[in-house]
Design an enzyme around this catalytic site. Structure first.
Site, PDB file in Angstrom:
ATOM      1  N   SER A 313      76.677  46.933  32.917  1.00 38.34           N
ATOM      2  CA  SER A 313      76.713  46.627  34.347  1.00 38.34           C
ATOM      3  C   SER A 313      75.901  47.643  35.168  1.00 38.34           C
ATOM      4  CB  SER A 313      78.175  46.551  34.800  1.00 38.34           C
ATOM      5  OG  SER A 313      78.300  45.960  36.064  1.00 38.34           O
ATOM      6  N   ASP A 324      61.936  51.314  33.983  1.00 40.08           N
ATOM      7  CA  ASP A 324      60.824  50.523  34.516  1.00 40.08           C
ATOM      8  C   ASP A 324      59.941  51.321  35.465  1.00 40.08           C
ATOM      9  OD1 ASP A 324      61.670  48.403  33.056  1.00 40.08           O
ATOM     10  OD2 ASP A 324      62.098  47.074  34.743  1.00 40.08           O
ATOM     11  N   LYS A 338      75.553  43.002  30.648  1.00 42.95           N
ATOM     12  CA  LYS A 338      76.387  42.426  31.701  1.00 42.95           C
ATOM     13  C   LYS A 338      75.587  42.521  33.005  1.00 42.95           C
ATOM     14  CE  LYS A 338      80.014  41.618  34.481  1.00 42.95           C
ATOM     15  NZ  LYS A 338      79.867  41.430  35.935  1.00 42.95           N
TER      16      LYS A 338
END
Length: 417
Positions: A313, A324, A338
């Site tokens: 999560s 990224d 999740k």
């Protein structure tokens, strides 16, 4: 002419009456709705307006409501059961109805002190099995050796197949000193019973320490166990203290961190990023919005993040954002996966409805849900004890330390690519 107008009016009125009479054969009149039917309609409208999947699991959502309202709902319990069955047709374990008691329990303050076994659980969307996301660090479940992805088959002899998340959690809660027995199934191991004594669980989200790299350089070790209301503030203080002590790089340990508050994850990402997108939220109309970092970061020192299958999560959002943006190197195992966003709605009778309204995407538009985040350096290891975390027997931690020997981590941190 007047006669023709009256005829037209009579014809129009007759057609209109016939339409309403025909419609009345299919849906109850709004005036005739009972309190229970109104609650069903309230839930239906919320899902119809907000639910992520506009196909509603490839079914006629209006027809689902019609079938529920055609049956008598004698009391609140009957209405609750009908709503639960209606919501189950969506095939989404995270979209769920909570009766008033369950709704109240869910509103426990995430920054407080809990009592129980200390497990974060979820329903596996594919198997329907009750699954461990991660044990809370230093909790009774952690001490008992419960691991991420363990399947909970029984709680005190009760099969979990037909239990909701709230019902399962309620059966594991209890007073300090009492015990609960779980039947656990683990891949490669099989089934075993685990008896856990409930205790108080204080949520101290940050562990910080100054370590030395293999070459003797000072490295800040930060273990983040949960994204609660205090996490961002405590982590910022820990980074500042380590900077003053001369830390030249950092290891951020997100292993077995089951997540928590989205806003906490965003604030922590901003501690490390001078600029860039942190996460996109995507609803059924497309990209709904994004969260950005505007700097300045607390440190530009190189960063390695440890992840495993218990990283879930908000932890995955943080790891994906820093990966990224080229701010961190990820080491460990692919994360839990999740990536759905739920909104909690309070209903008119004090019950509640959790609805999946959107999903997360990383800055490079990777879908987290069911896929997780793959680390840059994959290191698998068997489960280790709490005392072995961040020691010589912790292979993932040692691999992170080894990266500080090379120039790759240093180059990534300095270039921001």
């Amino acid at each position: 002419m007047v006669f023709m107008e009256k005829q037209v009016f009579r014809l129009g009125f007759s057609v209109l009456m016939a339409f309403w009479l025909a419609l009345g054969a299919f849906i109850p009149s709004a005036v005739a709705l009972t309190d229970q039917q109104r609650l069903v309609s309230e839930v239906w409208r919320i899902v119809n307006r907000a639910y992520l999947d506009e196909t509603f699991n490839h079914q006629n959502w209006s027809q689902v409501r019609q079938k529920v309202l055609e049956k008598p709902l004698k009391n609140d319990e009957a209405a609750y059961a009908a709503i639960q069955n209606m919501v189950k047709t969506l095939g989404d374990p995270f979209t769920r109805f909570l009766d008033p008691q369950q709704y109240h329990s869910l509103q426990v303050n995430t920054s407080g002190e809990l009592t129980g076994v200390g497990l974060q659980i979820a329903l596996n969307g594919e198997t329907g099995k009750l699954e461990v996301v991660a044990p809370i660090m230093d909790s009774p479940a952690d001490a008992a050796g419960i691991e991420p992805r363990d399947r909970i088959l029984k709680i005190e002899g009760i099969l979990t197949d037909n239990l909701s998340l709230e019902e399962a959690a309620a059966r594991m809660r209890g007073p300090v000193g009492s015990s609960v027995t779980l039947l656990i199934e683990r891949d490669g191991v099989g089934k075993k019973e685990v008896r856990i004594v409930r205790d108080r669980i204080t949520l101290n989200p940050v562990v910080a320490d100054l370590r030395l790299s293999p070459q003797g350089a000072p490295i800040g070790y930060l273990r983040l166990t949960q994204f609660n209301a205090n996490a961002s503030r405590e982590l910022a203080q820990a980074i500042s203290n380590l900077e003053k002590k001369g830390a030249g790089g950092y290891i951020l340990d997100l292993r077995n961190n089951p997540g928590g508050l989205l806003q906490s994850g965003i604030e922590i990402a901003r501690l490390w990023l001078n600029s860039g997108t942190i996460v996109y939220t995507v609803n059924r109309q497309g990209i709904q919005g994004s969260f950005e970092s505007f700097g300045p970061a607390l440190t530009d020192d190189p960063l390695v993040i440890l992840v495993n299958e218990g990283t879930a999560s908000a932890s995955e959002i943080l790891a994906g954002a820093l990966q990224d943006n080229g701010r961190a190197t990820l080491v460990g195992e692919t994360t839990f996966g999740k990536g759905l966003i739920q909104s909690l709605f309070e209903l008119s009778d004090g019950s509640g409805l959790a609805v999946t309204i959107a999903k997360y995407e990383t800055p490079s538009h990777r879908d987290i849900n069911k896929l997780g985040i793959k680390p840059d350096v994959v290191i698998s290891q068997e489960a280790i004890t709490r005392k072995q975390i961040a020691t010589a027997t912790d292979l993932q931690y040692q691999a992170a330390m080894e990266l500080f020997k090379t120039n790759s981590v240093l180059a990534r941190a300095s270039s921001g690519k």
